[in-house]
Design an enzyme around this catalytic site. Structure first.
Site: not given
Length: 227
Positions: A27-28, A82-83, A85, A95-96, A104
């Site tokens: 989303s970001t 990239d964002g 988590d 991430k993921g 990614e």
């Protein structure tokens, strides 16, 4: 959403015309892609090409008119945005959870500069303390892999869709989610163990990879840089 917008906007200052840019997922990053498209539309930036990390990112970039290329055509990216988590103080990431961790990670390792954009809720003292670690696995012997994951000090389960079918990545693989009650005691050791296991395609630990993390909070923007 305002904090995500601020983080995405702060990353734009690291872009220049003519760059090849990795476009992350989530989303970001979607906000960042929209802001990038607007700057291309008005001519603030020119001759930008993007390398997508997921089918959803590809669809978004194409809908906004951002030219796309591939790693086969450009083996080195100027910047990857990239964002994440979770982010810890050493700039290590989980991430993921957007289901795109393998692509990614592939894109990130080809970038001269990997910039992560997050809001302050993603910053943690210990990775795994708030979110599960996603692990991409091959469809063969899936439950056997999940049973093995449960021997690593976590509660692991196959990631299922609402209809009960396995969640499938863009690569045609399945995903497991691993919850660690106290977070990850040794992320580096766990990453090595997962990497050595046949059938484990990739894991969501992005260690020693991010060059800069942009954190948006209610008191403003904080940027952390790897030394």
């Amino acid at each position: 959403m305002n904090l995500k917008y601020q983080a995405a906007q702060a990353a734009l200052k690291y872009l220049c015309s003519g760059m090849v840019i990795g476009l992350g997922s989530g989303s970001t990053t979607a906000i960042f892609i929209q802001l990038l498209a607007e700057r291309l539309r008005v001519g603030v930036l020119r001759d930008i090409q993007g390398v997508s990390t997921s089918e959803s990112t590809t669809a978004l970039a194409q809908s906004l008119g951002i030219p796309l290329t591939t790693l086969d055509e450009h083996c080195t990216l100027d910047v990857h945005v990239d964002g994440a988590d979770e982010v810890d103080s050493d700039l290590n990431l989980i991430k993921g959870l957007g289901r795109a961790l393998l692509r990614e990670k592939i894109v990130a390792i080809h970038a001269k500069q990997f910039i992560v954009i997050v809001d302050e809720t993603k910053v943690v003292r210990r990775l795994g303390s708030r979110v599960p670690l996603p692990v991409e696995i091959v469809p063969f012997a899936t439950l056997a892999q999940v049973r093995w994951l449960n021997t690593l000090g976590c509660r692991a389960e196959l990631w299922l869709e609402p209809d009960g079918s396995p969640a499938v990545t863009d690569n045609g693989n399945y995903l497991a989610r691993c919850w660690f009650p106290e977070g990850l005691e040794d992320a580096y050791h766990l990453a090595q163990v997962l990497s050595e296991r046949p059938g484990i395609v990739e894991h969501g630990l992005f260690l020693d990879m991010a060059h800069r993390v942009i954190v948006s909070g209610h008191e403003g923007i904080l940027e952390m840089e790897r030394k």
